[in-house]
Design a protein around this motif. Structure first.
Motif, PDB file in Angstrom:
ATOM      1  N   GLU A 120       1.889  -0.164   9.655  1.00  0.00           N
ATOM      2  CA  GLU A 120       2.708   0.094   8.464  1.00  0.00           C
ATOM      3  C   GLU A 120       2.257  -0.697   7.230  1.00  0.00           C
ATOM      4  OE1 GLU A 120       6.921   0.188   9.205  1.00  0.00           O
ATOM      5  OE2 GLU A 120       6.676   0.941  11.235  1.00  0.00           O
ATOM      6  N   ASN A 151      -0.713   8.393   7.456  1.00  0.00           N
ATOM      7  CA  ASN A 151      -0.616   8.828   8.863  1.00  0.00           C
ATOM      8  C   ASN A 151      -1.098   7.725   9.803  1.00  0.00           C
ATOM      9  OD1 ASN A 151      -1.711  12.341   8.449  1.00  0.00           O
ATOM     10  ND2 ASN A 151       0.129  11.302   7.761  1.00  0.00           N
ATOM     11  N   ALA A 173      -1.260   4.477   9.105  1.00  0.00           N
ATOM     12  CA  ALA A 173      -0.368   3.304   9.025  1.00  0.00           C
ATOM     13  C   ALA A 173       0.920   3.525   9.812  1.00  0.00           C
ATOM     14  CB  ALA A 173      -0.056   2.992   7.565  1.00  0.00           C
ATOM     15  N   VAL A 215      -6.253  -0.103   4.848  1.00  0.00           N
ATOM     16  CA  VAL A 215      -7.294   0.758   5.404  1.00  0.00           C
ATOM     17  C   VAL A 215      -8.016   1.474   4.263  1.00  0.00           C
ATOM     18  CG1 VAL A 215      -7.672   2.826   6.800  1.00  0.00           C
ATOM     19  CG2 VAL A 215      -6.086   1.058   7.582  1.00  0.00           C
ATOM     20  N   PHE A 229      -0.902  11.620   3.111  1.00  0.00           N
ATOM     21  CA  PHE A 229      -2.296  11.168   3.114  1.00  0.00           C
ATOM     22  C   PHE A 229      -2.642  10.658   4.515  1.00  0.00           C
ATOM     23  CE2 PHE A 229      -2.228   9.638  -1.632  1.00  0.00           C
ATOM     24  CZ  PHE A 229      -2.080  10.950  -2.059  1.00  0.00           C
ATOM     25  N   GLU A 242       7.801   8.181  15.584  1.00  0.00           N
ATOM     26  CA  GLU A 242       6.676   8.486  14.697  1.00  0.00           C
ATOM     27  C   GLU A 242       6.905   8.085  13.240  1.00  0.00           C
ATOM     28  OE1 GLU A 242       6.104  12.768  15.079  1.00  0.00           O
ATOM     29  OE2 GLU A 242       7.830  13.186  13.792  1.00  0.00           O
ATOM     30  N   PRO A 249       0.848  -1.198   0.000  1.00  0.00           N
ATOM     31  CA  PRO A 249       0.000   0.000   0.000  1.00  0.00           C
ATOM     32  C   PRO A 249       0.879   1.241   0.000  1.00  0.00           C
ATOM     33  CG  PRO A 249      -0.489  -1.443   1.884  1.00  0.00           C
ATOM     34  CD  PRO A 249       0.778  -1.930   1.279  1.00  0.00           C
ATOM     35  N   GLY A 269       0.691   5.670   0.333  1.00  0.00           N
ATOM     36  CA  GLY A 269      -0.020   6.934   0.479  1.00  0.00           C
ATOM     37  C   GLY A 269       0.605   7.953  -0.456  1.00  0.00           C
ATOM     38  N   ALA A 270       1.114   9.060   0.136  1.00  0.00           N
ATOM     39  CA  ALA A 270       1.721  10.114  -0.683  1.00  0.00           C
ATOM     40  C   ALA A 270       3.221   9.897  -0.875  1.00  0.00           C
ATOM     41  CB  ALA A 270       1.483  11.470  -0.026  1.00  0.00           C
ATOM     42  N   GLY A 271       3.771   8.862  -0.248  1.00  0.00           N
ATOM     43  CA  GLY A 271       5.208   8.600  -0.405  1.00  0.00           C
ATOM     44  C   GLY A 271       6.082   9.593   0.335  1.00  0.00           C
ATOM     45  N   THR A 272       5.566  10.203   1.425  1.00  0.00           N
ATOM     46  CA  THR A 272       6.398  11.117   2.221  1.00  0.00           C
ATOM     47  C   THR A 272       7.072  10.391   3.391  1.00  0.00           C
ATOM     48  OG1 THR A 272       4.662  11.769   3.787  1.00  0.00           O
ATOM     49  CG2 THR A 272       4.804  13.042   1.729  1.00  0.00           C
ATOM     50  N   GLY A 273       6.892   9.092   3.463  1.00  0.00           N
ATOM     51  CA  GLY A 273       7.412   8.314   4.587  1.00  0.00           C
ATOM     52  C   GLY A 273       8.925   8.423   4.729  1.00  0.00           C
ATOM     53  N   GLY A 308       3.023  11.346  14.206  1.00  0.00           N
ATOM     54  CA  GLY A 308       2.961  12.271  15.342  1.00  0.00           C
ATOM     55  C   GLY A 308       2.785  13.677  14.810  1.00  0.00           C
ATOM     56  N   CYS A 337       4.370  17.583  10.198  1.00  0.00           N
ATOM     57  CA  CYS A 337       4.971  18.682   9.406  1.00  0.00           C
ATOM     58  C   CYS A 337       4.767  18.453   7.908  1.00  0.00           C
ATOM     59  CB  CYS A 337       6.460  18.798   9.721  1.00  0.00           C
ATOM     60  SG  CYS A 337       6.753  19.453  11.357  1.00  0.00           S
ATOM     61  N   SER A 338       4.526  17.210   7.518  1.00  0.00           N
ATOM     62  CA  SER A 338       4.305  16.873   6.111  1.00  0.00           C
ATOM     63  C   SER A 338       2.831  16.968   5.729  1.00  0.00           C
ATOM     64  CB  SER A 338       4.772  15.429   5.875  1.00  0.00           C
ATOM     65  OG  SER A 338       4.168  14.582   6.855  1.00  0.00           O
TER      66      SER A 338
HETATM   67  C1  LIG Z   1       9.145  17.054   5.112  1.00  0.00           C
HETATM   68  C2  LIG Z   1       8.601  15.908   5.934  1.00  0.00           C
HETATM   69  C3  LIG Z   1       8.098  16.175   7.206  1.00  0.00           C
HETATM   70  C4  LIG Z   1       7.578  15.124   7.975  1.00  0.00           C
HETATM   71  N1  LIG Z   1       7.056  15.409   9.209  1.00  0.00           N
HETATM   72  C5  LIG Z   1       6.520  14.424   9.952  1.00  0.00           C
HETATM   73  C6  LIG Z   1       5.970  14.705  11.245  1.00  0.00           C
HETATM   74  O1  LIG Z   1       5.974  15.832  11.734  1.00  0.00           O
HETATM   75  N2  LIG Z   1       5.443  13.668  11.937  1.00  0.00           N
HETATM   76  C7  LIG Z   1       5.424  12.390  11.437  1.00  0.00           C
HETATM   77  O2  LIG Z   1       4.928  11.486  12.110  1.00  0.00           O
HETATM   78  N3  LIG Z   1       5.942  12.102  10.215  1.00  0.00           N
HETATM   79  C8  LIG Z   1       6.478  13.076   9.469  1.00  0.00           C
HETATM   80  N4  LIG Z   1       7.006  12.787   8.236  1.00  0.00           N
HETATM   81  C9  LIG Z   1       6.971  11.409   7.733  1.00  0.00           C
HETATM   82  C10 LIG Z   1       5.722  11.079   6.865  1.00  0.00           C
HETATM   83  O3  LIG Z   1       5.162  12.240   6.308  1.00  0.00           O
HETATM   84  C11 LIG Z   1       4.684  10.329   7.689  1.00  0.00           C
HETATM   85  O4  LIG Z   1       5.193   9.062   8.062  1.00  0.00           O
HETATM   86  C12 LIG Z   1       3.350  10.136   6.963  1.00  0.00           C
HETATM   87  O5  LIG Z   1       2.436   9.553   7.855  1.00  0.00           O
HETATM   88  C13 LIG Z   1       3.455   9.264   5.715  1.00  0.00           C
HETATM   89  O6  LIG Z   1       2.264   9.405   4.989  1.00  0.00           O
HETATM   90  P1  LIG Z   1       2.208   9.061   3.423  1.00  0.00           P
HETATM   91  O7  LIG Z   1       0.812   9.256   2.977  1.00  0.00           O
HETATM   92  O8  LIG Z   1       3.233   9.819   2.686  1.00  0.00           O
HETATM   93  O9  LIG Z   1       2.562   7.512   3.462  1.00  0.00           O
HETATM   94  P2  LIG Z   1       3.594   6.647   2.617  1.00  0.00           P
HETATM   95  O10 LIG Z   1       4.986   7.123   2.839  1.00  0.00           O
HETATM   96  O11 LIG Z   1       3.142   6.543   1.213  1.00  0.00           O
HETATM   97  O12 LIG Z   1       3.394   5.235   3.321  1.00  0.00           O
HETATM   98  C14 LIG Z   1       3.713   5.070   4.676  1.00  0.00           C
HETATM   99  C15 LIG Z   1       3.241   3.684   5.144  1.00  0.00           C
HETATM  100  O13 LIG Z   1       1.823   3.650   5.132  1.00  0.00           O
HETATM  101  C16 LIG Z   1       1.364   2.483   4.470  1.00  0.00           C
HETATM  102  N5  LIG Z   1       0.049   2.827   3.918  1.00  0.00           N
HETATM  103  C17 LIG Z   1      -0.267   3.900   3.156  1.00  0.00           C
HETATM  104  N6  LIG Z   1      -1.584   3.917   2.901  1.00  0.00           N
HETATM  105  C18 LIG Z   1      -2.127   2.832   3.502  1.00  0.00           C
HETATM  106  C19 LIG Z   1      -3.442   2.291   3.602  1.00  0.00           C
HETATM  107  N7  LIG Z   1      -4.489   2.888   3.032  1.00  0.00           N
HETATM  108  N8  LIG Z   1      -3.613   1.135   4.306  1.00  0.00           N
HETATM  109  C20 LIG Z   1      -2.577   0.522   4.891  1.00  0.00           C
HETATM  110  N9  LIG Z   1      -1.311   0.989   4.834  1.00  0.00           N
HETATM  111  C21 LIG Z   1      -1.087   2.134   4.161  1.00  0.00           C
HETATM  112  C22 LIG Z   1       2.461   2.187   3.461  1.00  0.00           C
HETATM  113  O14 LIG Z   1       2.476   0.824   3.084  1.00  0.00           O
HETATM  114  C23 LIG Z   1       3.703   2.542   4.251  1.00  0.00           C
HETATM  115  O15 LIG Z   1       4.104   1.469   5.058  1.00  0.00           O
HETATM  116  C24 LIG Z   1       7.570  13.810   7.465  1.00  0.00           C
HETATM  117  C25 LIG Z   1       8.078  13.557   6.183  1.00  0.00           C
HETATM  118  C26 LIG Z   1       8.598  14.585   5.431  1.00  0.00           C
HETATM  119  C27 LIG Z   1       9.129  14.288   4.070  1.00  0.00           C
END
Ligand SMILES: Cc1cc2nc3c(=O)[nH]c(=O)nc-3n(C[C@H](O)[C@H](O)[C@H](O)COP(=O)(O)OP(=O)(O)OC[C@H]3O[C@@H](n4cnc5c(N)ncnc54)[C@H](O)[C@@H]3O)c2cc1C
Length: 475
Positions: A209, A153, A155, A215, A149, A428, A78, A80-84, A159, A143-144
């Motif tokens: 994760e 958050n 998964a 979800v 997505f 987090e 799975p 999301g937005a790939g900001t992990g 935080g 912060c992201s």
């Molecule tokens: C500039 C920057 C600032 C950031 N600041 C913070 C911060 O303040 N706090 C913080 O906690 N994190 C922060 N992060 C990290 C990141 O943004 C978080 O971990 C965020 O929750 C990831 O969301 P995403 O949609 O990009 O998920 P992705 O990176 O795409 O995926 C993250 C995980 O979620 C799983 N996933 C995605 N969608 C689903 C779904 N529908 N069902 C089941 N699993 C799923 C994926 O398999 C993967 O394991 C930051 C990152 C950056 C680049």
């Protein structure tokens, strides 16, 4: 061991028939773009590229894709937005990447029960905006948030900046619709605020994760929106005086701020350079940002004066009160840009999120300084200090062939320091792929075995995001 089935032309046809041709892509460039998150690409350059990217539009689509993948034993990651920042969305065993960008609707805003029900692909900040328009607060604030997505958050149990008062994402999650790896769809939890009927599966899935279930709907708790918000920017002469002051805010000023954030001197300079701005007292050794919220202006003013007096008594250089939206936005922009600024201004970077008990933060910072000195790397540190969650980050400005060894050595020492101080290697960002080989340094064998058994109970064919959280040999 990689004994998964490949995505053959026959599988592609089957996928197209369940989600539609427009929702299946084998385009090379797209597959590459959807196979990374924000972990420094050098960690696994070009190694793990999805065979196909699928864009479901409904839970039924997700269920059909998982049922097919489970039957044929094709890995599904799975995304999301790939900001992990843990490599969680990287398709380690290739197969299918399931991207949620088309499932991005707000389904319901229930002002009687103070809930909002959303699809996993909605950008976090859109939820905040929708709640605010109804006079309500969604407390999740990574912060992201302008990019991430809500599914990501959930998964990661993300935080962010308001955890000190409201908790991480999981504290706002009341219910989840989830598709299990065999394709069955079920609801965990509900709009109710209390529920002890059976195990708490909602909060097992939060932070899992994407390894246990996918979800597809999320019910989030909302709160009344505070009428007033004030941010204090507090420069300190050095890191030590800033970080050792923090526990006193709650204890002695007797307030619970919504945020207590920290930026060291390198972070202050980096934010200024990245945004081309000037922050007040940019000659300080460290800045704290303390955010207070309330409805009554007099009570709020009393609270920030108490915090301000305490700051001066503890050696603060100044206390700037930001009570208008423009100044507050500027401060937060500086704080929120730091991860991007590190990536922009370094040839190699490693972003970490150690969490320790609050009283151990000063010692963590001392040990971190010794580690960066020993390994000859630059440190830039900021973070959610109100939760003891510090972004300890390593940077190398120029390209170095030995960067991996330098960061690896420094990381091992940093993680050992976190463990010694009663902390953890991720507060987090999650374990994902980047930290999975270190998890055995944090958890004892009985706990690692329990993770394996829970994973097997949900996903006996090990198709859902395989190879994450625990080392492959154990998964
Ligand atoms: C500039 C920057 C600032 C950031 N600041 C913070 C911060 O303040 N706090 C913080 O906690 N994190 C922060 N992060 C990290 C990141 O943004 C978080 O971990 C965020 O929750 C990831 O969301 P995403 O949609 O990009 O998920 P992705 O990176 O795409 O995926 C993250 C995980 O979620 C799983 N996933 C995605 N969608 C689903 C779904 N529908 N069902 C089941 N699993 C799923 C994926 O398999 C993967 O394991 C930051 C990152 C950056 C680049």
């Amino acid at each position: 061991m990689d004994d998964y089935a490949k995505v053959t032309p026959e599988i592609l046809t089957a996928l197209e028939s369940v989600v539609g041709v427009r929702n299946v892509s084998t385009d090379r460039e797209k597959r590459e773009v959807y196979s990374y998150d924000e972990v420094n690409r050098g960690y696994w350059d070009g190694e793990y590229v999805a065979e196909v990217v699928v864009f479901p539009e409904s839970p039924e689509h997700v269920a059909a894709v998982l049922a097919l993948a489970n039957e044929r034993r094709i890995p599904v990651t799975p995304r999301g937005a790939g900001t992990g920042l843990s490599g969680g969305a990287v398709p380690l065993h290739r197969g299918i990447v399931l991207s949620f960008e088309k499932m991005n609707r707000i389904l319901e805003l229930d002002t009687d029960n103070l809930t909002i029900t959303v699809e996993p692909g909605i950008v976090t900040a859109e939820i905040t905006k929708a709640a605010r328009a109804a006079g309500l607060l969604y407390a999740g604030d990574p912060c992201s948030g302008d990019a991430s997505f809500i599914g990501g958050n959930v998964a990661e149990n993300a935080g962010g900046n308001k955890v000190v008062k409201y908790g991480s994402t999981g504290a706002s999650v009341l219910a989840l619709e989830a598709v299990l790896p065999d394709g069955s769809v079920t609801w965990f939890g509900g709009k109710r605020r209390k529920d002890v009927t059976g195990y708490d599966f909602v909060h097992l899935l939060v932070g899992s994760e994407g390894t246990l279930a996918v979800v597809t709907k999320i019910v989030l708790k909302l709160l009344p929106l505070p009428a007033r918000v004030v941010d204090l920017l507090i420069p300190f002469p050095d890191t030590e005086s800033a970080v050792s002051f923090v526990p006193r805010i709650l204890r002695e000023a007797k307030v619970v701020p919504s945020s207590i954030e920290f930026m060291d001197r390198t972070s202050i300079l980096l934010a200024q350079r990245y945004l081309n701005i000037r922050l007040p007292h940019d000659d300080a050794g460290a800045h704290l940002i303390v955010q207070l919220e309330g409805n009554d202006p007099k009570t709020l003013a009393d609270e920030y004066e108490r915090v301000g007096d305490l700051c001066f008594a503890h050696g603060a250089l100044e206390v700037f009160v930001a009570d208008n939206r423009n100044v507050r936005d500027k401060l937060w922009k500086a704080r929120k840009c730091l991860a991007e600024a590190i990536m922009a201004f370094s040839a190699h970077s490693c972003l970490e999120d150690i969490a320790v008990p609050s009283s151990a933060v000063p010692e963590l910072m001392r040990r971190t300084a010794a580690i960066t000195d020993r390994w000859g790397i630059e440190g830039v540190h900021f973070g959610h200090i109100g939760d003891g969650n510090m972004h300890i980050n390593f940077m190398l400005p120029e390209k170095r062939p030995d960067w991996h060894d330098l960061f690896g050595g420094a990381l091992r020492e940093l993680y050992a320091a976190a463990r010694d101080l009663g902390g953890t290697i991720s507060g987090e960002h999650g374990i994902g792929l980047k930290r999975r080989d270190y998890i055995t340094t944090m958890l004892d064998p009985a706990q690692v075995e329990l993770i394996r058994r829970v994973k097997r109970a949900f996903d006996p064919n090990n198709i859902l995001n395989p190879g994450k959280i625990v080392p492959e040999a154990l998964s």
